[in-house]
Design an enzyme around this catalytic site. Structure first.
Site, mmCIF file in Angstrom:
data_model
loop_
_atom_site.group_PDB
_atom_site.id
_atom_site.type_symbol
_atom_site.label_atom_id
_atom_site.label_comp_id
_atom_site.label_asym_id
_atom_site.label_seq_id
_atom_site.Cartn_x
_atom_site.Cartn_y
_atom_site.Cartn_z
ATOM 1 N N THR A 61 0.830 -1.199 0.000
ATOM 2 C CA THR A 61 0.000 0.000 0.000
ATOM 3 C C THR A 61 0.867 1.251 0.000
ATOM 4 O O THR A 61 2.093 1.172 -0.167
ATOM 5 C CB THR A 61 -1.026 -0.049 1.163
ATOM 6 O OG1 THR A 61 -1.936 1.042 1.012
ATOM 7 C CG2 THR A 61 -0.347 0.053 2.528
ATOM 8 N N LYS A 65 3.170 1.329 -3.808
ATOM 9 C CA LYS A 65 2.559 0.581 -4.920
ATOM 10 C C LYS A 65 3.279 0.802 -6.254
ATOM 11 O O LYS A 65 3.399 -0.121 -7.056
ATOM 12 C CB LYS A 65 1.088 0.991 -5.094
ATOM 13 C CG LYS A 65 0.163 0.518 -3.983
ATOM 14 C CD LYS A 65 -1.268 0.903 -4.354
ATOM 15 C CE LYS A 65 -2.248 0.572 -3.259
ATOM 16 N NZ LYS A 65 -3.632 0.718 -3.717
ATOM 17 N N GLU A 78 0.138 -7.808 -16.670
ATOM 18 C CA GLU A 78 -0.208 -6.787 -17.652
ATOM 19 C C GLU A 78 -1.143 -5.710 -17.062
ATOM 20 O O GLU A 78 -0.946 -4.520 -17.278
ATOM 21 C CB GLU A 78 -0.859 -7.531 -18.827
ATOM 22 C CG GLU A 78 -1.062 -6.730 -20.073
ATOM 23 C CD GLU A 78 -2.520 -6.418 -20.293
ATOM 24 O OE1 GLU A 78 -3.375 -7.228 -19.887
ATOM 25 O OE2 GLU A 78 -2.800 -5.352 -20.845
ATOM 26 N N ASP A 102 -7.183 -4.126 -7.003
ATOM 27 C CA ASP A 102 -8.145 -3.046 -6.758
ATOM 28 C C ASP A 102 -9.241 -3.020 -7.830
ATOM 29 O O ASP A 102 -10.421 -2.787 -7.534
ATOM 30 C CB ASP A 102 -7.447 -1.689 -6.715
ATOM 31 C CG ASP A 102 -6.626 -1.505 -5.452
ATOM 32 O OD1 ASP A 102 -6.962 -2.132 -4.432
ATOM 33 O OD2 ASP A 102 -5.642 -0.747 -5.486
ATOM 34 N N ASN A 149 -12.430 14.817 -13.196
ATOM 35 C CA ASN A 149 -11.477 15.126 -12.128
ATOM 36 C C ASN A 149 -11.380 16.629 -11.912
ATOM 37 O O ASN A 149 -11.553 17.402 -12.849
ATOM 38 C CB ASN A 149 -10.098 14.569 -12.498
ATOM 39 C CG ASN A 149 -9.174 14.482 -11.294
ATOM 40 O OD1 ASN A 149 -9.564 13.940 -10.253
ATOM 41 N ND2 ASN A 149 -7.963 15.008 -11.407
ATOM 42 N N THR A 151 -8.740 18.395 -11.273
ATOM 43 C CA THR A 151 -7.692 18.838 -12.196
ATOM 44 C C THR A 151 -7.966 18.157 -13.534
ATOM 45 O O THR A 151 -7.635 16.986 -13.737
ATOM 46 C CB THR A 151 -6.299 18.442 -11.653
ATOM 47 O OG1 THR A 151 -6.198 18.867 -10.294
ATOM 48 C CG2 THR A 151 -5.191 19.049 -12.483
ATOM 49 N N GLY A 235 -17.620 1.575 0.378
ATOM 50 C CA GLY A 235 -16.199 1.330 0.151
ATOM 51 C C GLY A 235 -15.678 0.082 0.839
ATOM 52 O O GLY A 235 -14.677 -0.493 0.416
#
Ligand code: ATR
Length: 268
Positions: A61, A65, A78, A102, A149, A151, A235
């Site tokens: 984590t 990562k 991949e 994930d 997003n 940004t 979550g």
């Protein structure tokens, strides 16, 4: 006895040890799951040590990562390469292999609620690490992904890599969601705060809404989504299934999902 673990910094509050250890107990697997906190520059040395000591598997984590993907020791698959991050290492073969669970975790969390991903229009809010993993997962599973997003440039950059995806600023969320079936919050908005990245007016009953935030479990986004008649997925389900995927990869056995879920939820 097999030793599994989590490498991160910090890892003190991780929910992974109890979630994995109840699974070993339930299936009578002789194993332990422990946490390791190397210094920020020491991942490669830590992984070499883990391999030398015969550690069976590691989750990885923050902040490691990306380092785990770049590691000379680890052969990343991949999907992990495309996502740009490894969160699970399997030491059982000749060479350690790197994976990213994930994406699969998010997909399983949606599919268990009978959400059809193939052919769906999906909106992912956030273009950081979580947004990357979830966007690739959804696109691989056949969804058309719009990435929004704060940004905006980061949304465009990510969309350039994800097959069929488009990038947007947050101001287009309402338009994007009008004809979407899936919404995922992959930002940190709502974590430990009563805030949402999506205006409540943009939510509707045709949506399945997954919030990657799990503290609190019931975020403002999920309560707004429930009020709009949407299907909601918290979550903790995504966290659970990324762990389930790692467990199954390491042990080759079906994970005791509800036992792991109970251990997780008891601590949230
Ligand atoms: P993670 O690995 O959890 O995805 P990250 O890589 O730091 O974490 O990404 C955080 C995401 O949350 C980003 O998409 C970030 O938007 P920016 O790219 O514009 O920084 C988003 N985010 C964080 N705080 C936000 C806020 N207050 N409003 C909107 N988006 C926010």
């Amino acid at each position: 006895m097999d030793v599994f673990g989590l490498v991160g910094n910090p890892v003190g509050h991780s929910l992974s040890p109890p979630m994995h250890e109840v699974a070993y107990d339930a299936l009578e697997i002789d194993a332990r799951y422990v946490t390791f906190e190397p210094a920020p520059d020491d991942l490669e040395t830590a992984l070499e040590g883990a391999a030398a000591l015969g550690i069976a598997g590691l989750n990885v984590t923050i902040p490691f990562k990306e380092d785990a993907l770049a590691s000379d020791l680890v052969a990343a698959d991949e999907l992990a390469n495309r996502i740009g991050a490894v969160n699970t290492i399997d030491f059982s073969g000749d060479r350690p292999t790197g994976h990213n669970t994930d994406a699969a975790g998010a997909l399983r969390a949606l599919r268990e609620r009978d959400v059809t991903v193939d052919g769906a229009r999906a909106v992912v809010v956030g273009a950081g690490g979580a947004g990357r993993a979830i966007s690739f997962g959804l696109a691989d599973a056949g969804a058309t992904v719009s990435i929004a997003n704060r940004t905006e440039a980061k949304a465009h950059d990510l969309a350039d890599e994800v097959p069929g995806a488009t990038g947007h600023g947050l101001e287009t969320l309402e338009d994007l969601l009008a004809d979407a079936e899936i919404l995922v919050n992959a930002t940190s908005v709502g974590m430990e705060e009563d805030a949402t990245p999506v205006p409540a007016e943009a939510l509707h009953g045709g949506l399945a809404v997954l919030d990657a935030v799990y503290r609190p479990l019931e975020t403002r986004l999920l309560s707004d989504a429930a009020a709009a008649g949407a299907t909601t997925v918290d979550g903790a389900r995504m966290l659970l299934y990324q762990g389930v995927e790692a467990f199954e990869l390491w042990t080759g056995r079906d994970a005791p999902v509800s036992t792991m879920d109970e251990a997780l939820r008891a601590r949230l």
